[in-house]
Write an enzyme that holds these catalytic residues in place. Structure first.
Site, PDB file in Angstrom:
ATOM      1  N   GLU A   1       7.614  18.019 -24.977  1.00 33.52           N
ATOM      2  CA  GLU A   1       7.115  18.540 -23.703  1.00 33.52           C
ATOM      3  C   GLU A   1       7.704  19.915 -23.383  1.00 33.52           C
ATOM      4  OE1 GLU A   1       4.702  17.341 -22.130  1.00 33.52           O
ATOM      5  OE2 GLU A   1       4.522  15.293 -22.859  1.00 33.52           O
TER       6      GLU A   1
ATOM      7  N   ARG B   1       0.809  -1.228   0.000  1.00 33.89           N
ATOM      8  CA  ARG B   1       0.000   0.000   0.000  1.00 33.89           C
ATOM      9  C   ARG B   1       0.837   1.271   0.000  1.00 33.89           C
ATOM     10  NH1 ARG B   1      -4.526  -2.132   4.360  1.00 33.89           N
ATOM     11  NH2 ARG B   1      -5.438  -3.702   2.988  1.00 33.89           N
TER      12      ARG B   1
ATOM     13  N   HIS C   1      -1.997  11.559 -28.603  1.00 24.91           N
ATOM     14  CA  HIS C   1      -2.215  10.159 -28.260  1.00 24.91           C
ATOM     15  C   HIS C   1      -2.882   9.404 -29.410  1.00 24.91           C
ATOM     16  CE1 HIS C   1      -2.040  10.866 -23.618  1.00 24.91           C
ATOM     17  NE2 HIS C   1      -0.851  10.725 -24.158  1.00 24.91           N
TER      18      HIS C   1
ATOM     19  N   HIS D   1      -1.942  16.770 -26.304  1.00 25.09           N
ATOM     20  CA  HIS D   1      -1.920  15.362 -25.935  1.00 25.09           C
ATOM     21  C   HIS D   1      -3.108  14.556 -26.465  1.00 25.09           C
ATOM     22  CE1 HIS D   1       1.460  16.424 -23.490  1.00 25.09           C
ATOM     23  NE2 HIS D   1       1.540  15.225 -22.963  1.00 25.09           N
TER      24      HIS D   1
END
Length: 351
Positions: free
Chosen positions: A183, A119, A246, A242
Site C-alpha cells: 500500500e 444502528r 485480488h 487491486h
C-alpha cells in the site's frame, strides 16, 4: 505526535487520526473508566493478544474483550455475529464504544460491527500492522468476506479516532512489513514526493524508516478520502493494483499487500500497452515493486476473480485503476477475454 483531521460528507462526519507513541499508557489507560459497565468492549485477535496481553491487562483491566482468531479466513459472518452477540451480552449501549486493537482484518470486521450494532456506535481504531496504519484504518471502509468474495458485505463509516503507534512495527515479521509496503508503494504512485523517498531508501524494510512514512501515507489517503468519501470518482485511484491483486489473492495464499505489489507490476504493463503512459516512471515503479517482493516467485491467480470486482460496470468486462505517470492514474476497461490473455503474456515475460 502528528494529528490529522478527516472531515467528510460536508463536515457531518469527522475522524481524528493521531500518529503517536505510547498508545497503551497515553490513550487506552485514560479511556478505561469510560469503557467499564457497558461503556465499551475491546476487539483484538489472537496474535496481538499473545504479544501485548500484559499491556492490555495493565491499561484496560476489567474492560470486556473479544479475541477473534487471526487471519483473513476469519473475516466472515460467523465472527461478525459472534462479536455482535458479545457486544449485546456485555450491555453495550448506543453511546458505547468498540475499541479495535489489531490489523486490517480486525479493523474491517470491527468497523462493520460498530456500524451495525444499534444502528451505529462509536469505533476507535488502533492499527497494529503497517498495512492497517497506512491504509485500511483510514477512510472508513468496513467489510467481511462472503461466498469466497473479499469484502462483499460492508459499509463506509468513519471511525471516531485512529491512533497509529510505531511501536507495533518492531514486532512485525518481514512478510507483514512487505504487506504494508504494497500500500505504501501504491500511495507512492499517487504522490511524487513519497515515491522519490521510496526510491532513495537504503533499506525498504527498516521499521524506523517505515514508521517515519506512516504520517505521510495517512495524509495522502486522507486527502483523497476527504475529496471523495464514498468512492464516486477520485477515490478509485486507491484501487491501483487491486483488481489483479485480488485475483492473485484468491488463488495464491499471499498477503493482501504482496498481491497489490504483483497487481501493480501487471497493471503498470497493461497501462503501457493501452494508454499514453510515462514508461520511464512505470519502469521505476516496477523496480520498486520487485525490490519489495525480494525475488518472490510469480504467484498463481484466479483470473475470473477479476469479474467479481466491485468497480466493474458491465458484464464480461474488467475495470482497472492503473498508474500512468507520477501522481496520475486512469481508468482502463478491458473485455475479460483480452484481460486474461494479456495477463498470461505478461506473466510469461516476468518469469
Amino acid at each position: 505526535m502528528k494529528k490529522i483531521r478527516l472531515s467528510v460528507t460536508g463536515g457531518k462526519t469527522e475522524s481524528t487520526i493521531v500518529c503517536r507513541q505510547r498508545v497503551f499508557t497515553g490513550v487506552l489507560a485514560p479511556m478505561r473508566g469510560s469503557l467499564l459497565g457497558g461503556g465499551g468492549l475491546l476487539l483484538t485477535d489472537t496474535n496481538v493478544f499473545r504479544l501485548y496481553r500484559r499491556e492490555i491487562d495493565r491499561s484496560l483491566g476489567g474492560v470486556p474483550r473479544f479475541v477473534m482468531e487471526a487471519g483473513e479466513e476469519h473475516k466472515n459472518e460467523e465472527t461478525l455475529f459472534a462479536l455482535l452477540r458479545a457486544m449485546a451480552e456485555n450491555g453495550l449501549r448506543r453511546n458505547s464504544k468498540l475499541v479495535v486493537l489489531g490489523g486490517g482484518v480486525a479493523g474491517d470486521l470491527g468497523g462493520l460491527a460498530a456500524g451495525l450494532y444499534m444502528r451505529g456506535i462509536g469505533c476507535i481504531q488502533i492499527p497494529t500492522t503497517l498495512l492497517a496504519q497506512v491504509d485500511s484504518s483510514v477512510g472508513g471502509k468496513t467489510a467481511v468476506d462472503l461466498c469466497g468474495v473479499k469484502n462483499l458485505i460492508g459499509m463506509i463509516r468513519q471511525p471516531e479516532a485512529v491512533y497509529a503507534d510505531p511501536v507495533f512495527l518492531r514486532t512485525l515479521p518481514r512478510r507483514e512489513l512487505r504487506c504494508g509496503l504494497g500500500e505504501i508503494v501504491k500511495h507512492g504512485a499517487l504522490s511524487a514526493p513519497l515515491f522519490e523517498k521510496l526510491c532513495a531508501a537504503e533499506d525498504l524494510f527498516d521499521p524506523a524508516f517505515l514508521g517515519s512514512l506512516v504520517p505521510e501515507n495517512i495524509a495522502v489517503k486522507a486527502e483523497i478520502v476527504r475529496k471523495d468519501p464514498t468512492e464516486k470518482g477520485l477515490r478509485r485511484c486507491l484501487n491501483l493494483g487491486h483488481t489483479t491483486g485480488h485475483a492473485i489473492e484468491l488463488a495464491s495464499g499471499l498477503s493482501h499487500g504482496e498481491c497489490v505489489l504483483w497487481g501493480l507490476l501487471f497493471e503498470s504493463m497493461l497501462s503501457e500497452r493501452h494508454l499514453a503512459a510515462d514508461g520511464e516512471f512505470l519502469g521505476r515503479l516496477r523496480s520498486l515493486c520487485l525490490s519489495a517482493l525480494e525475488g518472490e516467485t510469480l504467484p498463481r491467480m484466479r483470473v475470473e476473480g477479476a469479474l467479481l470486482d466491485k468497480k466493474n460496470t458491465a458484464a464480461e468486462e474488467v475495470t482497472l485503476s492503473v498508474p500512468v505517470a507520477a501522481g496520475k492514474y486512469e481508468i482502463l476497461r478491458l473485455p475479460f477475454a483480452e484481460y486474461e490473455r494479456e495477463l498470461r503474456e505478461i506473466g510469461e515475460a516476468l518469469q
